[in-house]
Design a protein around this motif. Structure first.
Motif, mmCIF file in Angstrom:
data_model
loop_
_atom_site.group_PDB
_atom_site.id
_atom_site.type_symbol
_atom_site.label_atom_id
_atom_site.label_comp_id
_atom_site.label_asym_id
_atom_site.label_seq_id
_atom_site.Cartn_x
_atom_site.Cartn_y
_atom_site.Cartn_z
ATOM 1 N N LYS A 13 0.827 -1.216 0.000
ATOM 2 C CA LYS A 13 0.000 0.000 0.000
ATOM 3 C C LYS A 13 0.860 1.265 0.000
ATOM 4 O O LYS A 13 0.627 2.183 -0.778
ATOM 5 N N THR A 14 1.833 1.283 0.905
ATOM 6 C CA THR A 14 2.645 2.493 1.013
ATOM 7 C C THR A 14 3.531 2.659 -0.226
ATOM 8 O O THR A 14 3.763 3.781 -0.687
ATOM 9 N N THR A 15 3.990 1.551 -0.781
ATOM 10 C CA THR A 15 4.771 1.626 -2.018
ATOM 11 C C THR A 15 3.906 2.207 -3.138
ATOM 12 O O THR A 15 4.347 3.070 -3.901
ATOM 13 N N THR A 27 8.508 2.540 3.739
ATOM 14 C CA THR A 27 7.678 1.343 3.604
ATOM 15 C C THR A 27 7.977 0.398 4.766
ATOM 16 O O THR A 27 8.936 0.604 5.505
ATOM 17 N N SER A 28 7.149 -0.638 4.890
ATOM 18 C CA SER A 28 7.274 -1.529 6.050
ATOM 19 C C SER A 28 8.276 -2.650 5.790
ATOM 20 O O SER A 28 8.406 -3.125 4.665
ATOM 21 N N THR A 29 8.939 -3.066 6.853
ATOM 22 C CA THR A 29 9.867 -4.181 6.721
ATOM 23 C C THR A 29 9.367 -5.403 7.480
ATOM 24 O O THR A 29 9.932 -6.469 7.375
ATOM 25 N N ARG A 34 2.494 0.366 11.831
ATOM 26 C CA ARG A 34 1.209 1.068 11.723
ATOM 27 C C ARG A 34 1.385 2.499 11.269
ATOM 28 O O ARG A 34 1.207 3.427 12.034
ATOM 29 N N GLN A 35 1.771 2.632 10.027
ATOM 30 C CA GLN A 35 1.988 3.962 9.482
ATOM 31 C C GLN A 35 0.832 4.383 8.577
ATOM 32 O O GLN A 35 0.442 3.636 7.703
ATOM 33 N N SER A 36 0.295 5.575 8.808
ATOM 34 C CA SER A 36 -0.697 6.155 7.905
ATOM 35 C C SER A 36 -0.073 7.348 7.195
ATOM 36 O O SER A 36 0.821 7.993 7.734
ATOM 37 N N LEU A 68 -5.187 8.451 0.753
ATOM 38 C CA LEU A 68 -4.990 8.056 2.151
ATOM 39 C C LEU A 68 -4.386 6.662 2.171
ATOM 40 O O LEU A 68 -4.899 5.752 1.524
ATOM 41 N N ASP A 69 -3.312 6.519 2.894
ATOM 42 C CA ASP A 69 -2.650 5.211 3.017
ATOM 43 C C ASP A 69 -2.729 4.816 4.482
ATOM 44 O O ASP A 69 -2.254 5.544 5.354
ATOM 45 N N ILE A 70 -3.357 3.685 4.766
ATOM 46 C CA ILE A 70 -3.538 3.280 6.170
ATOM 47 C C ILE A 70 -2.809 1.961 6.441
ATOM 48 O O ILE A 70 -2.396 1.274 5.503
#
Ligand SMILES: Nc1nc2c(ncn2[C@@H]2O[C@H](COP(=O)(O)OP(=O)(O)OP(=O)(O)O)[C@@H](O)[C@H]2O)c(=O)[nH]1
Ligand SMILES: [Mg+2]
Length: 355
Positions: A13-15, A27-29, A34-36, A68-70
């Motif tokens: 999502k964040t990408t 981005t998440s590893t 929990r990044q918005s 919006l990125d949740i």
């Protein structure tokens, strides 16, 4: 327009958010971060490019989509907790994983249809809870005085759909019927778009894992469906503009991801653009198909709607052919339209008003 990106954890999502907005968010590893994020995507439009070339304005403004990125949703994880910001979005974009990435500890084979079902189930449960609570109150008569006309009927219909694991939007309610639902910001009452985020080969060969099954699933439900390779496409966006097209062509796509998403979203949500032009600014405005000239004027400023007299209208194609208002006038292609004129995609509008 505002869209909300939802999906399972680590689906990209964040990408994808970064691909759309250029925001460069981390981005998440690992699952459970929990990044918005909130950002703005510029909708590429060759017509705006052309008009900007022609009028050489001080400022050129493309249509924008707020994104919006949740954090990732999980089954039973309580969509309500994270998805709150998406409640007032105009559409939901579900990002489905079609890649593996051992470096980020994502090695399970992609299963996009299963993931889509899981995301939908979570949103359905969340909506159902909201509706049940409201119905309970209405039935207890506590707040019966506040019930909107038709509210109880539509809530019951929505509840029934959700209990059959169908989104509220599948009821095909008219705008009037939907009205009482507006305050609840239901997730499944919104139009959905599906994005399969695949690896490079999947995009090139059109054969991402699970793509065939997902295509059948989406077609059966009339869901617009897009394939992207968010990570690679985002890297391509970092290149100098003149190099991007070649890399995209090599991937087998003709347009940047943001253009593909915007095209699908505009078509699905029945949105069109009109333009205002001048030496100060060339600007794209987004409206729903069927919007009248007077309503379209209100997009710019309420004074223009209130004091609306007439609209001067030129079609984009005529502008491309004639290249000046003087020639358009000569040829009778500059039209004067009244308040009920239905604005067409690509119309170049100038509003006459008096307040
Ligand atoms: N190979 C590959 N890796 C990807 C792709 N998209 C995302 N990733 C990787 O997958 C990991 C998770 O990506 P994110 O964009 O943070 O995923 P997310 O859905 O926002 O994750 P959460 O917000 O934690 O749910 C990162 O390491 C990305 O680099 C892709 O298209 N291909
Ligand atoms: Mg994320």
């Amino acid at each position: 327009m505002k869209i909300g990106l939802v999906g399972l954890p680590l689906s990209g999502k964040t990408t994808f958010f970064n691909l759309l907005t250029g925001a460069g968010a981390a981005t998440s590893t690992y699952a459970g971060q929990r990044q918005s994020h909130i950002g703005v995507a510029r909708v590429p439009d060759a017509r705006v490019d052309f008009l900007s070339e022609l009028f050489r304005p001080e400022k050129t403004t493309y249509a924008q989509i707020q994104v919006l990125d949740i954090p990732g949703l999980t089954r039973g994880g309580g969509a309500a907790e994270f998805a709150g910001p998406v409640r007032d979005a105009d559409a939901i974009v579900v990002i489905l994983r079609g890649f593996t990435n051992p470096a980020a500890d994502i090695s399970e084979e992609p299963c996009p249809v299963k993931d889509l079902d899981e995301v939908m189930a979570e949103l359905i449960i969340t909506d159902l809870a909201v509706i049940e609570r409201r119905l309970e109150r209405l039935q207890k008569g506590k707040k019966a005085g506040n019930a909107l006309p038709g509210e109880e009927e539509v809530l019951k219909a929505a509840k029934e759909a959700l209990e059959r694991e169908r989104p509220v939007i599948s009821l095909g309610l008219s705008p009037e019927e939907r009205l009482p639902l507006k305050n609840y910001g239901l997730y499944t009452d919104k139009p959905f778009l599906i994005v399969l985020n695949t690896h490079e080969e999947g995009l090139r060969g059109g054969c991402a894992p699970g793509q065939e099954e997902l295509t059948a699933y989406a077609n059966a439900r009339n869901l617009p469906f897009l394939v992207v390779c968010a990570k690679l496409e985002e890297e391509i966006e970092q290149l100098p503009p003149e190099e991007r097209a070649d890399f995209l062509a090599d991937l087998g796509v003709s347009e940047p991801g943001v253009a593909r998403l915007a095209r699908a979203a505009y078509a699905h949500l029945d949105l069109i653009s009109y333009f205002t032009v001048g030496s100060d600014e060339v600007k794209a405005w987004t409206i729903r198909r069927g919007t009248t000239a007077k309503q379209a004027a209100g997009k710019i400023h309420s004074d223009l709607e209130r004091g609306f007299i007439r609209a001067e209208v030129v079609s984009y194609e005529d502008m491309v052919r004639e290249k000046s208002f003087a020639r358009l006038k000569e040829k009778g292609l500059l039209r004067l339209e009244g308040k009920d004129y239905v604005v067409q995609d690509g119309d170049i509008m100038n509003f006459r008003f008096n307040v």
